[in-house]
Design a protein around this motif. Structure first.
Motif, PDB file in Angstrom:
ATOM      1  N   GLU A   1       7.031   9.693  -3.959  1.00  0.00           N
ATOM      2  CA  GLU A   1       7.372  10.047  -2.588  1.00  0.00           C
ATOM      3  C   GLU A   1       6.164   9.805  -1.700  1.00  0.00           C
ATOM      4  OE1 GLU A   1       9.433  13.640  -0.014  1.00  0.00           O
ATOM      5  OE2 GLU A   1       8.679  14.036  -2.022  1.00  0.00           O
ATOM      6  N   ALA A   2       6.300   8.903  -0.731  1.00  0.00           N
ATOM      7  CA  ALA A   2       5.155   8.469   0.060  1.00  0.00           C
ATOM      8  C   ALA A   2       5.630   7.521   1.143  1.00  0.00           C
ATOM      9  CB  ALA A   2       4.127   7.756  -0.828  1.00  0.00           C
ATOM     10  N   GLU A   3       4.682   7.071   1.979  1.00  0.00           N
ATOM     11  CA  GLU A   3       4.917   5.944   2.867  1.00  0.00           C
ATOM     12  C   GLU A   3       4.430   4.689   2.159  1.00  0.00           C
ATOM     13  OE1 GLU A   3       2.937   6.515   6.567  1.00  0.00           O
ATOM     14  OE2 GLU A   3       3.803   8.498   6.879  1.00  0.00           O
ATOM     15  N   TYR A   4       5.153   3.599   2.340  1.00  0.00           N
ATOM     16  CA  TYR A   4       4.771   2.318   1.760  1.00  0.00           C
ATOM     17  C   TYR A   4       4.649   1.295   2.870  1.00  0.00           C
ATOM     18  CZ  TYR A   4       5.709   4.414  -2.733  1.00  0.00           C
ATOM     19  OH  TYR A   4       5.653   5.231  -3.831  1.00  0.00           O
ATOM     20  N   HIS A   5       3.542   0.581   2.881  1.00  0.00           N
ATOM     21  CA  HIS A   5       3.274  -0.417   3.910  1.00  0.00           C
ATOM     22  C   HIS A   5       3.103  -1.796   3.287  1.00  0.00           C
ATOM     23  CE1 HIS A   5       2.212   2.292   7.400  1.00  0.00           C
ATOM     24  NE2 HIS A   5       2.244   3.140   6.400  1.00  0.00           N
ATOM     25  N   CYS A   6       3.858  -2.751   3.789  1.00  0.00           N
ATOM     26  CA  CYS A   6       3.597  -4.156   3.501  1.00  0.00           C
ATOM     27  C   CYS A   6       2.474  -4.620   4.411  1.00  0.00           C
ATOM     28  CB  CYS A   6       4.813  -5.019   3.804  1.00  0.00           C
ATOM     29  SG  CYS A   6       6.291  -4.599   2.879  1.00  0.00           S
ATOM     30  N   ALA A   7       1.668  -5.545   3.936  1.00  0.00           N
ATOM     31  CA  ALA A   7       0.552  -6.033   4.746  1.00  0.00           C
ATOM     32  C   ALA A   7       0.220  -7.460   4.378  1.00  0.00           C
ATOM     33  CB  ALA A   7      -0.673  -5.146   4.535  1.00  0.00           C
ATOM     34  N   HIS A   8      -0.188  -8.209   5.406  1.00  0.00           N
ATOM     35  CA  HIS A   8      -0.757  -9.537   5.187  1.00  0.00           C
ATOM     36  C   HIS A   8      -2.163  -9.318   4.644  1.00  0.00           C
ATOM     37  CE1 HIS A   8      -2.106 -13.515   5.598  1.00  0.00           C
ATOM     38  NE2 HIS A   8      -2.436 -13.517   6.869  1.00  0.00           N
ATOM     39  N   SER A   9      -2.491  -9.957   3.531  1.00  0.00           N
ATOM     40  CA  SER A   9      -3.691  -9.575   2.789  1.00  0.00           C
ATOM     41  C   SER A   9      -5.006  -9.883   3.486  1.00  0.00           C
ATOM     42  CB  SER A   9      -3.691 -10.243   1.417  1.00  0.00           C
ATOM     43  OG  SER A   9      -3.796 -11.632   1.541  1.00  0.00           O
ATOM     44  N   GLU A  10      -4.987 -10.681   4.561  1.00  0.00           N
ATOM     45  CA  GLU A  10      -6.249 -10.976   5.223  1.00  0.00           C
ATOM     46  C   GLU A  10      -6.755  -9.818   6.071  1.00  0.00           C
ATOM     47  OE1 GLU A  10      -6.225 -14.662   7.320  1.00  0.00           O
ATOM     48  OE2 GLU A  10      -5.367 -15.752   5.645  1.00  0.00           O
TER      49      GLU A  10
ATOM     50  N   TYR B   1       0.842  -1.196   0.000  1.00  0.00           N
ATOM     51  CA  TYR B   1       0.000   0.000   0.000  1.00  0.00           C
ATOM     52  C   TYR B   1       0.873   1.238   0.000  1.00  0.00           C
ATOM     53  CZ  TYR B   1      -3.849  -3.057   1.421  1.00  0.00           C
ATOM     54  OH  TYR B   1      -4.795  -4.051   1.487  1.00  0.00           O
ATOM     55  N   GLN B   2       0.367   2.286  -0.647  1.00  0.00           N
ATOM     56  CA  GLN B   2       1.037   3.583  -0.676  1.00  0.00           C
ATOM     57  C   GLN B   2       0.169   4.583   0.079  1.00  0.00           C
ATOM     58  OE1 GLN B   2       0.725   6.168  -4.213  1.00  0.00           O
ATOM     59  NE2 GLN B   2       2.947   5.865  -4.435  1.00  0.00           N
ATOM     60  N   LEU B   3       0.777   5.350   0.986  1.00  0.00           N
ATOM     61  CA  LEU B   3       0.050   6.368   1.735  1.00  0.00           C
ATOM     62  C   LEU B   3       0.659   7.735   1.482  1.00  0.00           C
ATOM     63  CD1 LEU B   3      -0.328   3.634   3.481  1.00  0.00           C
ATOM     64  CD2 LEU B   3      -1.119   5.208   5.230  1.00  0.00           C
ATOM     65  N   LYS B   4      -0.212   8.677   1.139  1.00  0.00           N
ATOM     66  CA  LYS B   4       0.186  10.068   0.993  1.00  0.00           C
ATOM     67  C   LYS B   4      -0.723  10.904   1.880  1.00  0.00           C
ATOM     68  CE  LYS B   4       1.973   9.775  -3.727  1.00  0.00           C
ATOM     69  NZ  LYS B   4       1.909  10.355  -5.090  1.00  0.00           N
ATOM     70  N   PRO B   5      -0.188  11.973   2.470  1.00  0.00           N
ATOM     71  CA  PRO B   5      -0.999  12.795   3.378  1.00  0.00           C
ATOM     72  C   PRO B   5      -2.273  13.292   2.710  1.00  0.00           C
ATOM     73  CG  PRO B   5       1.308  13.438   3.495  1.00  0.00           C
ATOM     74  CD  PRO B   5       1.186  12.465   2.351  1.00  0.00           C
ATOM     75  N   GLY B   6      -3.390  13.152   3.431  1.00  0.00           N
ATOM     76  CA  GLY B   6      -4.664  13.662   2.937  1.00  0.00           C
ATOM     77  C   GLY B   6      -5.328  12.818   1.874  1.00  0.00           C
ATOM     78  N   GLN B   7      -4.736  11.667   1.546  1.00  0.00           N
ATOM     79  CA  GLN B   7      -5.316  10.788   0.530  1.00  0.00           C
ATOM     80  C   GLN B   7      -5.628   9.429   1.139  1.00  0.00           C
ATOM     81  OE1 GLN B   7      -3.008  10.517  -3.094  1.00  0.00           O
ATOM     82  NE2 GLN B   7      -2.429  12.683  -3.026  1.00  0.00           N
ATOM     83  N   ALA B   8      -6.581   8.750   0.545  1.00  0.00           N
ATOM     84  CA  ALA B   8      -6.881   7.389   0.975  1.00  0.00           C
ATOM     85  C   ALA B   8      -5.714   6.478   0.607  1.00  0.00           C
ATOM     86  CB  ALA B   8      -8.161   6.890   0.296  1.00  0.00           C
ATOM     87  N   PRO B   9      -5.445   5.436   1.415  1.00  0.00           N
ATOM     88  CA  PRO B   9      -4.390   4.492   1.057  1.00  0.00           C
ATOM     89  C   PRO B   9      -4.640   3.896  -0.328  1.00  0.00           C
ATOM     90  CG  PRO B   9      -5.142   4.106   3.290  1.00  0.00           C
ATOM     91  CD  PRO B   9      -6.096   5.094   2.684  1.00  0.00           C
ATOM     92  N   LYS B  10      -3.584   3.745  -1.091  1.00  0.00           N
ATOM     93  CA  LYS B  10      -3.681   3.184  -2.440  1.00  0.00           C
ATOM     94  C   LYS B  10      -3.094   1.785  -2.430  1.00  0.00           C
ATOM     95  CE  LYS B  10      -2.526   4.116  -7.267  1.00  0.00           C
ATOM     96  NZ  LYS B  10      -1.846   5.041  -8.208  1.00  0.00           N
ATOM     97  N   HIS B  11      -3.892   0.821  -2.858  1.00  0.00           N
ATOM     98  CA  HIS B  11      -3.461  -0.575  -2.937  1.00  0.00           C
ATOM     99  C   HIS B  11      -2.717  -0.755  -4.254  1.00  0.00           C
ATOM    100  CE1 HIS B  11      -4.881  -5.006  -2.183  1.00  0.00           C
ATOM    101  NE2 HIS B  11      -3.560  -4.883  -2.208  1.00  0.00           N
ATOM    102  N   LEU B  12      -1.405  -1.013  -4.172  1.00  0.00           N
ATOM    103  CA  LEU B  12      -0.579  -1.094  -5.373  1.00  0.00           C
ATOM    104  C   LEU B  12      -0.452  -2.514  -5.906  1.00  0.00           C
ATOM    105  CD1 LEU B  12       2.366   1.261  -4.326  1.00  0.00           C
ATOM    106  CD2 LEU B  12       0.372   1.844  -5.735  1.00  0.00           C
ATOM    107  N   ILE B  13      -0.127  -3.461  -5.004  1.00  0.00           N
ATOM    108  CA  ILE B  13       0.141  -4.842  -5.419  1.00  0.00           C
ATOM    109  C   ILE B  13      -0.588  -5.784  -4.481  1.00  0.00           C
ATOM    110  CG2 ILE B  13       1.933  -6.616  -5.712  1.00  0.00           C
ATOM    111  CD1 ILE B  13       3.882  -4.403  -6.465  1.00  0.00           C
ATOM    112  N   HIS B  14      -1.228  -6.805  -5.045  1.00  0.00           N
ATOM    113  CA  HIS B  14      -1.898  -7.823  -4.239  1.00  0.00           C
ATOM    114  C   HIS B  14      -1.284  -9.190  -4.531  1.00  0.00           C
ATOM    115  CE1 HIS B  14      -4.431  -9.693  -7.445  1.00  0.00           C
ATOM    116  NE2 HIS B  14      -4.300  -8.496  -8.004  1.00  0.00           N
ATOM    117  N   ASP B  15      -1.442 -10.091  -3.582  1.00  0.00           N
ATOM    118  CA  ASP B  15      -0.934 -11.466  -3.724  1.00  0.00           C
ATOM    119  C   ASP B  15       0.544 -11.495  -4.122  1.00  0.00           C
ATOM    120  OD1 ASP B  15      -3.437 -12.412  -3.029  1.00  0.00           O
ATOM    121  OD2 ASP B  15      -4.108 -12.539  -5.100  1.00  0.00           O
TER     122      ASP B  15
END
Length: 119
Positions: free
Chosen positions: A104-113, A57-71
């Motif tokens: 330029e952003a924050e990037y979060h790895c996440a377990h997809s569940e 996921y990509q996070l930018k201030p004032g925006q909803a998180p953007k899901h970039l890659i799944h699985d």
């Protein structure tokens, strides 16, 4: 000469919805400064085998998180092909090839569940 900018990468600890208890996702590096057109690798390792259930996921201030890659390896619709993912055992490597200023952003790895991030 291009100016550098910072991409911030943060650790996410996520809970499994199945009977595995807590699955932590270790992510590195924490913060990295890059030049435009550099290649960035984000390493995401789960504390137990979750198969290909890693998301980026990509996070930018004032925006909803953007899901970039799944699985672990599949780009979401509309995501540029400079974003990619590869899975080796419990390690997922997300790559941004040819970083752009807009990355330029924050990037979060996440377990997809579990949807991991809130603003």
């Amino acid at each position: 000469m291009h100016s550098s900018f910072t991409i911030s990468l943060f650790l996410s600890a996520l809970w499994s919805q199945v009977s595995l208890g807590i699955i932590t996702v270790d992510q590195s590096p924490a913060v990295i400064s890059v030049q435009p057109h550099d290649t960035v690798k984000i390493l995401c390792r789960a504390s137990q085998d979750i198969g290909n259930d890693m998301e980026l996921y990509q996070l930018k201030p004032g925006q909803a998180p953007k899901h970039l890659i799944h699985d672990s390896t599949s780009r979401m619709s509309g995501v540029p092909d400079r974003f990619s993912g590869a899975l080796t055992g419990a390690l997922t490597t997300f790559t941004i090839s040819g970083v752009q200023l807009e990355d330029e952003a924050e990037y979060h790895c996440a377990h997809s569940e579990e949807y991991p991030v809130t603003q």
